[in-house]
Motif scaffolding. Sequence first.
Motif, PDB file in Angstrom:
ATOM      1  N   GLY A  27       0.829  -1.206   0.000  1.00  0.00           N
ATOM      2  CA  GLY A  27       0.000   0.000   0.000  1.00  0.00           C
ATOM      3  C   GLY A  27       0.858   1.247   0.000  1.00  0.00           C
ATOM      4  N   SER A  28       0.188   2.384  -0.029  1.00  0.00           N
ATOM      5  CA  SER A  28       0.921   3.646   0.037  1.00  0.00           C
ATOM      6  C   SER A  28       0.198   4.578   0.997  1.00  0.00           C
ATOM      7  CB  SER A  28       1.038   4.285  -1.350  1.00  0.00           C
ATOM      8  OG  SER A  28      -0.240   4.597  -1.863  1.00  0.00           O
ATOM      9  N   GLY A  29       0.968   5.425   1.626  1.00  0.00           N
ATOM     10  CA  GLY A  29       0.402   6.378   2.565  1.00  0.00           C
ATOM     11  C   GLY A  29       1.348   7.534   2.756  1.00  0.00           C
ATOM     12  N   THR A  47      -3.055  10.429   4.325  1.00  0.00           N
ATOM     13  CA  THR A  47      -3.599   9.770   3.143  1.00  0.00           C
ATOM     14  C   THR A  47      -3.143   8.318   3.165  1.00  0.00           C
ATOM     15  OG1 THR A  47      -3.434  11.835   1.914  1.00  0.00           O
ATOM     16  CG2 THR A  47      -3.726   9.842   0.635  1.00  0.00           C
ATOM     17  N   LYS A  49      -3.696   4.431   1.245  1.00  0.00           N
ATOM     18  CA  LYS A  49      -4.235   3.640   0.141  1.00  0.00           C
ATOM     19  C   LYS A  49      -3.742   2.204   0.292  1.00  0.00           C
ATOM     20  CE  LYS A  49      -4.692   3.649  -4.845  1.00  0.00           C
ATOM     21  NZ  LYS A  49      -4.274   4.287  -6.091  1.00  0.00           N
ATOM     22  N   LYS A  53      -6.723  -1.352  -3.380  1.00  0.00           N
ATOM     23  CA  LYS A  53      -7.923  -0.548  -3.176  1.00  0.00           C
ATOM     24  C   LYS A  53      -7.713   0.847  -3.741  1.00  0.00           C
ATOM     25  CE  LYS A  53      -9.679  -2.895   0.895  1.00  0.00           C
ATOM     26  NZ  LYS A  53     -10.287  -2.702   2.203  1.00  0.00           N
ATOM     27  N   LYS A  54      -8.804   1.465  -4.177  1.00  0.00           N
ATOM     28  CA  LYS A  54      -8.723   2.820  -4.720  1.00  0.00           C
ATOM     29  C   LYS A  54      -9.093   3.874  -3.685  1.00  0.00           C
ATOM     30  CE  LYS A  54      -9.520   1.335  -9.406  1.00  0.00           C
ATOM     31  NZ  LYS A  54     -10.224   1.502 -10.648  1.00  0.00           N
ATOM     32  N   ILE A  55      -9.371   3.429  -2.473  1.00  0.00           N
ATOM     33  CA  ILE A  55      -9.783   4.316  -1.390  1.00  0.00           C
ATOM     34  C   ILE A  55      -8.593   5.142  -0.917  1.00  0.00           C
ATOM     35  CG2 ILE A  55     -10.627   4.372   0.982  1.00  0.00           C
ATOM     36  CD1 ILE A  55     -12.025   1.696   0.372  1.00  0.00           C
ATOM     37  N   GLU A  56      -8.809   6.431  -0.716  1.00  0.00           N
ATOM     38  CA  GLU A  56      -7.763   7.276  -0.145  1.00  0.00           C
ATOM     39  C   GLU A  56      -8.236   7.994   1.111  1.00  0.00           C
ATOM     40  OE1 GLU A  56      -5.373   9.724  -2.596  1.00  0.00           O
ATOM     41  OE2 GLU A  56      -5.389   8.313  -4.257  1.00  0.00           O
ATOM     42  N   ARG A  57      -9.538   8.206   1.275  1.00  0.00           N
ATOM     43  CA  ARG A  57     -10.046   8.904   2.456  1.00  0.00           C
ATOM     44  C   ARG A  57     -10.161   7.931   3.620  1.00  0.00           C
ATOM     45  NH1 ARG A  57     -15.379  11.462   1.024  1.00  0.00           N
ATOM     46  NH2 ARG A  57     -15.259  11.982   3.219  1.00  0.00           N
TER      47      ARG A  57
END
Length: 159
Positions: A27-29, A47, A49, A53-57
Amino acid sequence: MQSIFKGAFDDTRDAFNQVFPILFPGGSGSIHLTDPEHLLETGIEVTVKPAGKKIERLSLLSGGERSLAAVALLIAIFKARPSPFYIMDEVEAALDDANLGRLLTIFQDLRESSQLIVITHQKRTMEIADALYGVSMRQDGVSAVVGQRVVTKAEQASA
């Protein structure tokens, strides 16, 4: 005050970039300032992700993912400005087994330089402890404390 805040934020961001991939493999954050021009009035935005997944919020993440993201930020703060001890209250309660294992890896790293006091109901968290203290209520309504120091195999061999 601004330079102290900026230094602490930069150190926390660097630590977050190290901790996040351990807790969210693939993932990324990131964390960033909402108004970097006004350091004394800015907010901090996180942030996240997770892999695949395409979720960022944060509000759209599952409870376990939100908990893990919060713990990632907390651990980053701990690493940016180390303390001799930390107290955490059921930080792993919402985590599944795989995520708990990754968090316990972080705990093992933190305990190299600090003492951790972790309030937990998770057996796996208790298994890595050096000492356990249980609190239960007796029938008369009075709390009873039971302590147990955990002896390592190396200590058993030398005894």
